[in-house]
Design a protein around this motif. Structure first.
Motif, PDB file in Angstrom:
ATOM      1  N   LYS A   7       0.864  -1.180   0.000  1.00  0.00           N
ATOM      2  CA  LYS A   7       0.000   0.000   0.000  1.00  0.00           C
ATOM      3  C   LYS A   7       0.900   1.228   0.000  1.00  0.00           C
ATOM      4  O   LYS A   7       2.044   1.159   0.461  1.00  0.00           O
ATOM      5  N   TRP A   9       0.929   3.605   1.963  1.00  0.00           N
ATOM      6  CA  TRP A   9       1.212   3.965   3.360  1.00  0.00           C
ATOM      7  C   TRP A   9       1.941   2.864   4.132  1.00  0.00           C
ATOM      8  O   TRP A   9       2.296   3.035   5.284  1.00  0.00           O
ATOM      9  N   MET A  28       1.754   0.513   9.049  1.00  0.00           N
ATOM     10  CA  MET A  28       1.634   1.881   8.544  1.00  0.00           C
ATOM     11  C   MET A  28       2.888   2.657   8.936  1.00  0.00           C
ATOM     12  O   MET A  28       3.275   2.672  10.106  1.00  0.00           O
ATOM     13  N   CYS A  34      -4.232   6.220   5.926  1.00  0.00           N
ATOM     14  CA  CYS A  34      -5.084   5.591   4.911  1.00  0.00           C
ATOM     15  C   CYS A  34      -6.165   6.589   4.502  1.00  0.00           C
ATOM     16  O   CYS A  34      -6.246   7.698   5.025  1.00  0.00           O
ATOM     17  N   ARG A  79     -10.558   6.771   9.677  1.00  0.00           N
ATOM     18  CA  ARG A  79      -9.244   6.921   9.041  1.00  0.00           C
ATOM     19  C   ARG A  79      -8.182   6.609  10.079  1.00  0.00           C
ATOM     20  O   ARG A  79      -8.315   6.970  11.242  1.00  0.00           O
ATOM     21  N   ASP A 105      -8.568  10.706  -0.178  1.00  0.00           N
ATOM     22  CA  ASP A 105      -7.420   9.820  -0.262  1.00  0.00           C
ATOM     23  C   ASP A 105      -6.190  10.628  -0.688  1.00  0.00           C
ATOM     24  O   ASP A 105      -6.211  11.288  -1.725  1.00  0.00           O
TER      25      ASP A 105
END
Length: 110
Positions: A7, A9, A28, A34, A79, A105
């Motif tokens: 991802k 992140w 993360m 996110c 989030r 986003d």
């Protein structure tokens, strides 16, 4: 059935997916977040394993640390943000992994 998904992140490490539930480890990176999102059907429980995670839920940011737990019901806008440290957390949820409605986003995903 492990499946690592990169991802922007960090990453997700899917360890179980069946007709009843899903389990993932999520990493993360510090300074990342996110998307602001909700799920139409998916219910998820978040368990912090390492570091700190700020979570926006019910229009309020709260900081969660090791072993803190939060359950987010379907349609709950939320989030996650790793502000001060990298963070490793586990998500146990219902199996609707593609059920993501993004409101905002940072990475321009739909």
């Amino acid at each position: 059935m492990r499946k690592k998904i990169e991802k922007p992140w960090g990453y997700e490490d899917l360890v179980e997916l069946n007709d009843t539930y899903a389990v993932k480890f999520l990493f993360m990176k510090r300074g990342e977040q996110c998307s602001l999102q909700h799920h139409e059907k998916k219910l998820e429980t978040i368990i912090i394993l390492e570091g700190e995670l700020e979570i926006l839920f019910n229009d309020e940011w709260k900081t969660y640390s090791k072993y803190d737990v939060l359950t987010i019901p379907a349609k709950g806008i939320h989030r996650m943000k790793a502000v001060n440290t990298d963070c490793l957390y586990m998500e146990c949820s219902t199996p609707e992994l593609e059920d993501v409605v993004r409101h905002e986003d940072d990475y321009k995903r739909n």
